[in-house]
Motif scaffolding. Structure first.
Motif, PDB file in Angstrom:
ATOM      1  N   ARG A  92     -11.952  31.934  10.316  1.00  0.00           N
ATOM      2  CA  ARG A  92     -11.475  32.430  11.603  1.00  0.00           C
ATOM      3  C   ARG A  92      -9.975  32.231  11.709  1.00  0.00           C
ATOM      4  O   ARG A  92      -9.419  31.393  11.013  1.00  0.00           O
ATOM      5  CB  ARG A  92     -12.126  31.639  12.758  1.00  0.00           C
ATOM      6  CG  ARG A  92     -13.626  31.725  12.880  1.00  0.00           C
ATOM      7  CD  ARG A  92     -14.181  30.558  13.709  1.00  0.00           C
ATOM      8  NE  ARG A  92     -13.450  30.315  14.937  1.00  0.00           N
ATOM      9  CZ  ARG A  92     -13.807  30.772  16.142  1.00  0.00           C
ATOM     10  NH1 ARG A  92     -14.915  31.473  16.279  1.00  0.00           N
ATOM     11  NH2 ARG A  92     -13.076  30.517  17.199  1.00  0.00           N
ATOM     12  N   ASP A 113     -24.567  35.145  14.156  1.00  0.00           N
ATOM     13  CA  ASP A 113     -23.677  36.014  14.921  1.00  0.00           C
ATOM     14  C   ASP A 113     -22.714  35.135  15.722  1.00  0.00           C
ATOM     15  O   ASP A 113     -23.120  34.477  16.693  1.00  0.00           O
ATOM     16  CB  ASP A 113     -24.489  36.905  15.860  1.00  0.00           C
ATOM     17  CG  ASP A 113     -23.590  37.733  16.765  1.00  0.00           C
ATOM     18  OD1 ASP A 113     -22.355  37.767  16.521  1.00  0.00           O
ATOM     19  OD2 ASP A 113     -24.121  38.337  17.720  1.00  0.00           O
ATOM     20  N   SER A 134     -20.046  36.061  17.395  1.00  0.00           N
ATOM     21  CA  SER A 134     -19.176  36.793  18.325  1.00  0.00           C
ATOM     22  C   SER A 134     -19.080  36.135  19.708  1.00  0.00           C
ATOM     23  O   SER A 134     -18.132  36.373  20.443  1.00  0.00           O
ATOM     24  CB  SER A 134     -19.648  38.246  18.440  1.00  0.00           C
ATOM     25  OG  SER A 134     -20.988  38.268  18.881  1.00  0.00           O
ATOM     26  N   PRO A 156     -15.211  32.934  21.092  1.00  0.00           N
ATOM     27  CA  PRO A 156     -13.954  33.667  20.972  1.00  0.00           C
ATOM     28  C   PRO A 156     -13.029  33.069  19.901  1.00  0.00           C
ATOM     29  O   PRO A 156     -12.933  31.841  19.795  1.00  0.00           O
ATOM     30  CB  PRO A 156     -13.331  33.551  22.367  1.00  0.00           C
ATOM     31  CG  PRO A 156     -14.089  32.465  23.067  1.00  0.00           C
ATOM     32  CD  PRO A 156     -15.424  32.374  22.435  1.00  0.00           C
ATOM     33  N   ASP A 157     -12.402  33.936  19.128  1.00  0.00           N
ATOM     34  CA  ASP A 157     -11.491  33.481  18.073  1.00  0.00           C
ATOM     35  C   ASP A 157     -10.065  33.532  18.601  1.00  0.00           C
ATOM     36  O   ASP A 157      -9.210  34.237  18.075  1.00  0.00           O
ATOM     37  CB  ASP A 157     -11.660  34.365  16.826  1.00  0.00           C
ATOM     38  CG  ASP A 157     -11.004  33.745  15.595  1.00  0.00           C
ATOM     39  OD1 ASP A 157     -10.524  32.591  15.691  1.00  0.00           O
ATOM     40  OD2 ASP A 157     -10.970  34.421  14.553  1.00  0.00           O
TER      41      ASP A 157
END
Ligand code: OOG
Ligand code: NI
Length: 442
Positions: A256, A318, A320, A323-324
């Motif tokens: 990430r 998953d 998603s 948050p990155d």
């Protein structure tokens, strides 16, 4: 009065001595250190922002010294005594990890410094597991294992004396500290002479490879020592060039822009020659595989909410929902941050106590707090979801074994979340105070 050597200094010396010993015992570990140092230098050169952030948080200096190790002990007395030995080096047990749901008959804690200044000096950590003999089904094998453990003392007599001395005197002087380091090192040393017969060893292996590893030797040899890399993907890719074959995938979160928690990869070390005592007083030769190599990349510590999202993401693959983006992770209360005022903030007259607003004005910065703990329990989560058994929460539920563990340890383990929370809170308080906002914040 003689001066005591600071526990941080004893820890640094012990960590360095252990690293030198493991390097001699497992030459591939030396290769790994060189590789990680090369990659870290390259990564920091290419990414000055990260280098600056690490310098600001005091982590740049510790990076080349930074490593964790792991040992597995067999009895309550061994665990309680190793806890006292780690305390001499300013290391306390943090978190309880139950590996039983992953099919590994141990439960564990991590001994590490908890004070931010001590972590910055040297964050040396040791993941320490206690065998759960009660999980051996075969009654006679369980008794044999217990007898083998009862026969050994994993500490040298002088190590025991020096632990006592440190406790009664409140520290160790220079000469005592040196002797403590070399005596305690003996506990972590590899012993090629098994304490059980080849036949017993095979039965222990059949029960569980880990049980054989804990029970069959004179001591809880260090089983890996893990340096911290700034780019685990690059390190993983570079390993084969150095003759090291890593496992195929990296454990933990995916790569990430904003690293979180812990990513790890490992490789199998060589088989080691062992001599089993035989009935005629001679020895039978064999091999034992337990010791391996590992590298890790550490990211930001997550709050309980963030961690729950991570655990769910790991199960579904998953990510998603996490948050990155540092701002989003902070705004949503998913990660822990250390706040500090900027020179601009200190020069300005503060008009708000709202941290997000102060950050927006450039008066305050928030830096992610590095995760100092472990994720072996995520393996239990993977295991469970693969089996399709029970709800996910079950892997982390408080197990009655936890109180057994703490009883053996002689104290309770610290709560990692409370430690991160305290660090964040202290940084907020110090920031508001520096900006002259203390009363308003109360
Ligand atoms: C320890 C495993 C845990 C890690 O990095 O998660 C560990 C062991 O195998 O004894 O070191
Ligand atoms: Ni490890």
């Amino acid at each position: 009065m003689t001066a005591f050597v600071h526990p941080d200094e004893i820890r640094s010396r012990f960590s360095a001595a252990l690293s030198a010993m493991y390097r001699a015992e497992v030459p591939q570990y030396g290769e790994l250190l060189t590789l990680v140092a090369d990659i870290n230098a390259r990564t920091l050169k290419a990414d000055p922002t990260t280098a600056d952030r690490l310098a600001a948080s005091g982590e740049l200096g510790r990076l080349s010294q930074e490593r964790h190790g792991a040992i597995r002990v067999g009895t309550a007395d061994e665990l309680a005594t190793i806890a006292r030995a780690f305390a001499v080096m300013g290391m306390v047990p943090v978190s309880y990890y139950n590996l039983a749901p992953a099919g590994v008959p141990v439960h564990s804690t991590a001994f590490r410094p908890v004070d931010p200044a001590a972590l910055a000096r040297n964050p040396f950590r040791v993941f320490c597991s206690l065998l759960r003999l009660e999980l051996i089904e075969d009654e006679s094998l369980r008794q044999e294992a217990a007898a083998a453990l009862a026969r050994r003392d994993i500490f040298t007599p002088e190590a025991r004396v020096l632990i006592e001395t440190a406790e009664t005197d409140g520290g160790l002087d220079a000469d005592q500290a040196d002797r403590f380091v070399s005596e305690l090192l003996e506990t972590f040393r590899w012993h090629a002479e098994a304490t059980v017969s080849a036949e017993t060893y095979e039965r222990l292996v059949a029960a569980h490879r880990l049980i054989a590893d804990v029970v069959s030797f004179k001591g809880p040899h260090i089983n890996h020592l893990t340096p911290r890399t700034m780019d685990i993907d690059a390190a993983q890719a570079a390993m084969p060039e150095r003759g090291i074959v890593p496992k195929e995938t990296i454990e933990g979160p995916p790569a990430r822009a904003c690293p979180i928690l812990l990513r790890q990869t490992s490789f199998k070390a060589l088989q080691e020659a062992v001599a089993f005592p035989s009935q005629d007083g001679g020895a039978v030769s064999g091999v034992h595989t337990a010791r391996f190599g590992e590298i890790e990349q550490r990211g930001c510590a997550l709050t309980p909410t963030g961690r729950a999202l991570y655990d769910a993401a790991l199960a579904t693959k998953d990510f998603s929902a996490l948050p990155d983006d540092w701002t989003a992770l902070r705004r949503d209360g998913l990660a822990w941050f250390r706040y500090r005022p900027t020179p601009q903030g200190l020069a300005a007259r503060a008009e708000t106590t709202d941290l997000a607003a102060l950050i927006g004005l450039g008066h305050v910065v928030a830096e992610p707090i590095t995760y100092e703990d472990f994720l072996p329990v995520s393996a239990a989560g993977i295991f469970q979801s693969n089996l399709g058994a029970e709800a996910r929460g079950a892997a982390y539920a408080v197990d009655p074994a936890r109180s057994d563990f703490e009883l053996a340890l002689g104290r309770s383990v610290l709560d990692e979340m409370a430690l991160y929370q305290a660090e964040q809170d202290a940084s907020v308080a110090a920031t508001l105070k520096a900006l002259g906002l203390t009363t308003a914040a109360a």
